[in-house]
Scaffold this motif. Sequence first.
Motif, short mmCIF file in Angstrom:
data_model
loop_
_atom_site.label_atom_id
_atom_site.label_comp_id
_atom_site.label_asym_id
_atom_site.label_seq_id
_atom_site.Cartn_x
_atom_site.Cartn_y
_atom_site.Cartn_z
N GLY A 1 42.75 -13.98 -37.67
CA GLY A 1 41.73 -14.31 -38.68
C GLY A 1 41.62 -13.24 -39.74
N ASN A 2 42.00 -12.00 -39.40
CA ASN A 2 41.99 -10.93 -40.39
C ASN A 2 43.40 -10.67 -40.90
N LEU A 3 43.48 -9.92 -41.98
CA LEU A 3 44.79 -9.65 -42.61
C LEU A 3 45.34 -8.31 -42.13
N PHE A 4 46.58 -8.33 -41.65
CA PHE A 4 47.28 -7.11 -41.24
C PHE A 4 48.58 -7.08 -42.03
N ALA A 5 48.69 -6.14 -42.93
CA ALA A 5 49.82 -6.16 -43.86
C ALA A 5 50.30 -4.73 -44.11
N THR A 6 51.62 -4.58 -44.21
CA THR A 6 52.18 -3.27 -44.57
C THR A 6 53.22 -3.45 -45.66
N LEU A 7 53.07 -2.67 -46.70
CA LEU A 7 54.11 -2.62 -47.73
C LEU A 7 55.05 -1.47 -47.40
N LEU A 8 56.33 -1.82 -47.22
CA LEU A 8 57.36 -0.78 -47.09
C LEU A 8 57.98 -0.59 -48.46
N THR A 9 57.91 0.64 -48.96
CA THR A 9 58.44 0.89 -50.29
C THR A 9 59.11 2.26 -50.31
N LEU A 10 60.17 2.39 -51.09
CA LEU A 10 60.88 3.67 -51.19
C LEU A 10 60.62 4.30 -52.54
N THR A 11 60.64 5.63 -52.55
CA THR A 11 60.35 6.33 -53.80
C THR A 11 61.18 7.60 -53.90
N ASN A 12 61.43 8.00 -55.14
CA ASN A 12 62.08 9.29 -55.37
C ASN A 12 61.06 10.36 -55.75
N LYS A 13 59.78 9.99 -55.74
CA LYS A 13 58.74 10.97 -56.10
C LYS A 13 58.64 12.03 -55.01
N PRO A 14 58.24 13.27 -55.37
CA PRO A 14 57.95 14.25 -54.32
C PRO A 14 56.78 13.77 -53.46
N ALA A 15 56.74 14.24 -52.21
CA ALA A 15 55.76 13.70 -51.25
C ALA A 15 54.32 13.77 -51.75
N ALA A 16 53.95 14.91 -52.38
CA ALA A 16 52.55 15.06 -52.81
C ALA A 16 52.18 14.00 -53.84
N GLU A 17 53.12 13.69 -54.73
CA GLU A 17 52.87 12.67 -55.76
C GLU A 17 52.88 11.27 -55.13
N ALA A 18 53.81 11.05 -54.22
CA ALA A 18 53.91 9.74 -53.58
C ALA A 18 52.62 9.38 -52.84
N ALA A 19 51.91 10.42 -52.35
CA ALA A 19 50.68 10.18 -51.60
C ALA A 19 49.60 9.53 -52.46
N GLN A 20 49.77 9.59 -53.79
CA GLN A 20 48.79 8.94 -54.69
C GLN A 20 48.73 7.43 -54.46
N ILE A 21 49.72 6.90 -53.76
CA ILE A 21 49.74 5.45 -53.54
C ILE A 21 48.51 4.98 -52.75
N THR A 22 47.87 5.91 -52.08
CA THR A 22 46.66 5.54 -51.34
C THR A 22 45.57 5.02 -52.30
#
Length: 243
Positions: free
Chosen positions: A53-74
């Motif tokens: 009944g609830n939504l459980f979803a994960t986006l798998l995505t790849l990036t070339n950004k450095p980890a600290a910048e990639a964390a902005q996806i939150t």
Amino acid sequence: MIPPIHLLDEIDSTNAEARRRAEGGDASSQWIVARRQSAGRGRRGREWNSDTGNLFATLLTLTNKPAAEAAQITFVAALAVADLLDAFATPGAVSIKWPNDVMLDGVKSCGILIESGTQASGALWLAVGIGVNLAHAPEGTERPATSLAAHLRSDIAYPPAIDDAATVLAETFAVWQARWESLGFQPILDAWTARTRGLDGPCVARLGHETVEGTAEGVAPDGALRLRTADGALRLISAGDVF
Ligand code: BTN
């Protein structure tokens, strides 16, 4: 473009499935969505209640950004969920609580858990796991929770079906992700700040096993929470530390 959506009846955890695919070398962006999880994962090692009944979803995505910048996806994820809920909820009900809890009338209705790793190619993969309480809220949780069903607009009788909700989420996510990719983080932070409550008052930040209490004094340019603790010190708490 919206990544393909793989809708499964049941899985242990959509984040675990994304990790398996990423570690197996799958380099394509994709959504993994399940109607039910048998081992849903929450933050701080907790279980995430995953009944149908609830939504459980994960986006798998790849990036070339450095980890600290990639964390902005939150922040991108929080905005995408806020837009999803906005399409169905009573006007003004949706807000965000730092860093990425999406609230309905001030009560938690969504959880976001981001996991990451590096592929053999050197590319960083991100598994952006999103649980949205569409039909029901778990009971007996440490913090109160609510569901979209309890906050529906008066002209809407039922929360959306899982496949419809997943499609809307994939669309809203793609819009914010494209803005982030093309314009950088500032417009994301501005939009997120406009929707976020509690950036200027008493605040408790739970970081893994540490709990930090103080007074929030806004956010830094990278989205870190500025938290003044009782001894007068200013702590910058990165969104990535809330795991
Ligand atoms: C939190 O504790 O607030 C984060 C919960 C994240 C739950 C989602 S449901 C979809 C994805 N798969 C998981 O196992 N967890 C995340």
